[in-house]
Design a protein around this motif. Structure first.
Motif, PDB file in Angstrom:
ATOM      1  N   LEU A 199      13.501   1.611  10.426  1.00  0.00           N
ATOM      2  CA  LEU A 199      13.386   2.375   9.182  1.00  0.00           C
ATOM      3  C   LEU A 199      11.947   2.793   8.894  1.00  0.00           C
ATOM      4  CD1 LEU A 199      15.866   0.390   6.893  1.00  0.00           C
ATOM      5  CD2 LEU A 199      16.246   2.556   8.100  1.00  0.00           C
ATOM      6  N   TRP A 200      10.991   1.966   9.249  1.00  0.00           N
ATOM      7  CA  TRP A 200       9.591   2.355   9.092  1.00  0.00           C
ATOM      8  C   TRP A 200       9.242   3.493  10.045  1.00  0.00           C
ATOM      9  CZ3 TRP A 200       6.897   1.940   5.070  1.00  0.00           C
ATOM     10  CH2 TRP A 200       6.876   0.800   4.276  1.00  0.00           C
ATOM     11  N   PHE A 201       9.834   3.496  11.217  1.00  0.00           N
ATOM     12  CA  PHE A 201       9.608   4.604  12.160  1.00  0.00           C
ATOM     13  C   PHE A 201      10.144   5.911  11.577  1.00  0.00           C
ATOM     14  CE2 PHE A 201      11.327   7.223  15.630  1.00  0.00           C
ATOM     15  CZ  PHE A 201      10.158   7.506  16.311  1.00  0.00           C
ATOM     16  N   VAL A 202      11.340   5.835  10.979  1.00  0.00           N
ATOM     17  CA  VAL A 202      11.903   7.019  10.333  1.00  0.00           C
ATOM     18  C   VAL A 202      11.023   7.459   9.167  1.00  0.00           C
ATOM     19  CG1 VAL A 202      13.907   7.912   9.087  1.00  0.00           C
ATOM     20  CG2 VAL A 202      14.236   6.420  11.057  1.00  0.00           C
ATOM     21  N   CYS A 203      10.518   6.499   8.391  1.00  0.00           N
ATOM     22  CA  CYS A 203       9.648   6.825   7.260  1.00  0.00           C
ATOM     23  C   CYS A 203       8.360   7.495   7.721  1.00  0.00           C
ATOM     24  CB  CYS A 203       9.341   5.553   6.471  1.00  0.00           C
ATOM     25  SG  CYS A 203       8.320   5.807   5.004  1.00  0.00           S
ATOM     26  N   PHE A 204       7.773   6.989   8.765  1.00  0.00           N
ATOM     27  CA  PHE A 204       6.539   7.593   9.288  1.00  0.00           C
ATOM     28  C   PHE A 204       6.783   9.023   9.764  1.00  0.00           C
ATOM     29  CE2 PHE A 204       4.241   8.547  13.249  1.00  0.00           C
ATOM     30  CZ  PHE A 204       2.963   8.695  12.735  1.00  0.00           C
ATOM     31  N   CYS A 205       7.872   9.213  10.504  1.00  0.00           N
ATOM     32  CA  CYS A 205       8.168  10.559  11.001  1.00  0.00           C
ATOM     33  C   CYS A 205       8.422  11.527   9.847  1.00  0.00           C
ATOM     34  CB  CYS A 205       9.371  10.523  11.930  1.00  0.00           C
ATOM     35  SG  CYS A 205       9.098   9.601  13.459  1.00  0.00           S
ATOM     36  N   LEU A 206       9.137  11.046   8.824  1.00  0.00           N
ATOM     37  CA  LEU A 206       9.445  11.916   7.682  1.00  0.00           C
ATOM     38  C   LEU A 206       8.194  12.284   6.907  1.00  0.00           C
ATOM     39  CD1 LEU A 206      11.532  13.274   5.828  1.00  0.00           C
ATOM     40  CD2 LEU A 206      11.770  11.076   4.641  1.00  0.00           C
ATOM     41  N   LEU A 207       7.358  11.299   6.580  1.00  0.00           N
ATOM     42  CA  LEU A 207       6.150  11.580   5.807  1.00  0.00           C
ATOM     43  C   LEU A 207       5.171  12.443   6.604  1.00  0.00           C
ATOM     44  CD1 LEU A 207       5.466   8.123   4.110  1.00  0.00           C
ATOM     45  CD2 LEU A 207       6.604  10.136   3.142  1.00  0.00           C
TER      46      LEU A 207
ATOM     47  N   ALA B 202      10.297   6.496   0.977  1.00  0.00           N
ATOM     48  CA  ALA B 202       9.146   5.640   1.268  1.00  0.00           C
ATOM     49  C   ALA B 202       9.016   4.531   0.226  1.00  0.00           C
ATOM     50  CB  ALA B 202       7.876   6.477   1.326  1.00  0.00           C
ATOM     51  N   ILE B 203       9.274   4.854  -1.041  1.00  0.00           N
ATOM     52  CA  ILE B 203       9.184   3.823  -2.083  1.00  0.00           C
ATOM     53  C   ILE B 203      10.263   2.762  -1.879  1.00  0.00           C
ATOM     54  CG2 ILE B 203       9.456   3.386  -4.545  1.00  0.00           C
ATOM     55  CD1 ILE B 203       8.164   6.098  -5.088  1.00  0.00           C
ATOM     56  N   GLY B 204      11.481   3.201  -1.585  1.00  0.00           N
ATOM     57  CA  GLY B 204      12.572   2.239  -1.384  1.00  0.00           C
ATOM     58  C   GLY B 204      12.318   1.316  -0.207  1.00  0.00           C
ATOM     59  N   ILE B 205      11.879   1.891   0.904  1.00  0.00           N
ATOM     60  CA  ILE B 205      11.602   1.076   2.090  1.00  0.00           C
ATOM     61  C   ILE B 205      10.448   0.113   1.814  1.00  0.00           C
ATOM     62  CG2 ILE B 205      10.818   1.142   4.483  1.00  0.00           C
ATOM     63  CD1 ILE B 205      13.694   1.973   4.103  1.00  0.00           C
TER      64      ILE B 205
ATOM     65  N   VAL C  35       0.833  -1.208   0.000  1.00  0.00           N
ATOM     66  CA  VAL C  35       0.000   0.000   0.000  1.00  0.00           C
ATOM     67  C   VAL C  35       0.862   1.250   0.000  1.00  0.00           C
ATOM     68  CG1 VAL C  35      -1.657   1.325   1.358  1.00  0.00           C
ATOM     69  CG2 VAL C  35      -1.960  -1.139   1.093  1.00  0.00           C
ATOM     70  N   VAL C  36       1.954   1.238   0.756  1.00  0.00           N
ATOM     71  CA  VAL C  36       2.794   2.436   0.869  1.00  0.00           C
ATOM     72  C   VAL C  36       3.432   2.779  -0.466  1.00  0.00           C
ATOM     73  CG1 VAL C  36       4.887   3.354   1.922  1.00  0.00           C
ATOM     74  CG2 VAL C  36       3.216   2.192   3.334  1.00  0.00           C
ATOM     75  N   PHE C  37       4.176   1.822  -1.052  1.00  0.00           N
ATOM     76  CA  PHE C  37       4.885   2.201  -2.279  1.00  0.00           C
ATOM     77  C   PHE C  37       3.952   2.291  -3.478  1.00  0.00           C
ATOM     78  CE2 PHE C  37       5.260  -2.418  -3.002  1.00  0.00           C
ATOM     79  CZ  PHE C  37       5.068  -2.507  -4.373  1.00  0.00           C
ATOM     80  N   ALA C  38       2.822   1.563  -3.466  1.00  0.00           N
ATOM     81  CA  ALA C  38       1.883   1.679  -4.574  1.00  0.00           C
ATOM     82  C   ALA C  38       1.163   3.023  -4.541  1.00  0.00           C
ATOM     83  CB  ALA C  38       0.867   0.549  -4.526  1.00  0.00           C
ATOM     84  N   SER C  39       0.831   3.511  -3.363  1.00  0.00           N
ATOM     85  CA  SER C  39       0.139   4.807  -3.266  1.00  0.00           C
ATOM     86  C   SER C  39       1.041   5.936  -3.750  1.00  0.00           C
ATOM     87  CB  SER C  39      -0.289   5.065  -1.820  1.00  0.00           C
ATOM     88  OG  SER C  39      -1.203   4.072  -1.394  1.00  0.00           O
TER      89      SER C  39
END
Length: 262
Positions: free
Chosen positions: A122-130, A75-78, A42-46
């Motif tokens: 890394l998902w925690f970092v992605c969430f904080c960044l987005l 986000a796409i890479g992760i 869902v994340v990288f497809a969105s």
């Protein structure tokens, strides 16, 4: 995680038990890994479908998160790596019960533990960044807000699922090899009071009943035997030299002429 009552190695029963697909699907670890796979999709497809839009003043597509292309790329890479990793670890979960070597299972569990722990961070970092970049996006007209919110939400959900996978892998790693139900040989304690070692002690011997033969006493009323006189040896030649000279001469003549003496 697999609940087994027998001997296990790193949370999985020993090799030779076969593979039960329905039991594998119902395992909590498998369910959480499939959820992680869906969240990453869902994340990288969105982002790849609706994460880039162009403004009215420019034809170049920009990231919907405050026009920060780095946030979308991260986000796409992760998400892509997490998607592929979930597929790989699902295949590994199927293959682990067929591993007869405990060291191979240990390496598989360690790989799962290390990757799951790293991707939780890394998902925690992605969430904080987005979340931070979306909060800084003031002009949301013409932007797919639902796609942006879904990306942020599923990034947060991925933290939870990968954290649970880390916990499951840690439990399996700490469990190690459980051989409590396997028959093992233990050397018996030595008994210092016996002359033989415990493993070579002679078996108990029950002798048969033995009746000794009795003999009558020898009669002692017979005549006593006359004791023999002691033996006196012939005096040596040294003692014969002490005889008189005449006797010595007569003995010599008798020895030389035995017939003349008679």
């Amino acid at each position: 995680m697999e609940d087994t009552g027998g001997a296990t190695a790193y949370g999985v029963s020993l090799a030779g038990g076969g593979f039960d697909f329905y039991k594998f699907i119902r395992q909590p670890q498998t369910i959480v890994r499939i959820l992680s796979w869906i969240f990453a999709l869902v994340v990288f497809a969105s982002i790849t479908t609706e994460g880039y839009v162009n403004t009215a003043h420019s034809s170049e597509a920009k990231c919907i998160f405050n026009q920060n292309d780095s946030a979308c790329h991260y986000a796409i890479g992760i998400g892509v790596i997490a998607f592929l990793a979930c597929v790989a670890f699902l295949v590994l979960d199927v293959y682990v019960p067929f591993m007869s070597n405990a060291h191979e299972r240990k390496y598989a569990v360690m790989a799962d533990l290390g990757f799951s722990g790293a991707w939780s961070f890394l998902w925690f970092v992605c969430f904080c960044l987005l979340a931070s970049q979306w909060a800084k996006t003031h002009n949301v007209s013409g932007l797919p807000e639902d796609a942006a919110r879904a990306t942020v939400a599923f990034s947060f959900f991925s933290i939870a699922t990968w954290g649970i996978l880390t916990y499951f892998a840690l439990v399996r790693f700490r469990r190690g090899v459980n051989d409590s139900t396997l028959p093992t040989y233990t050397e018996p304690p030595q008994d210092h009071h016996t002359a033989y070692p415990p493993t070579y002690a002679p078996t108990s011997y029950n002798p048969t009943t033995y009746t000794p033969t009795t003999y009558s006493a020898y009669p002692s009323n017979g005549p006593d035997m006359q004791p023999q006189p002691p033996f006196t040896p012939t005096p040596p030649a040294a003692s014969r030299r002490r005889l008189p000279a005449a006797q010595l001469l007569r003995e010599r003549d008798e020895a030389a002429f035995p017939l003349s003496a008679h």
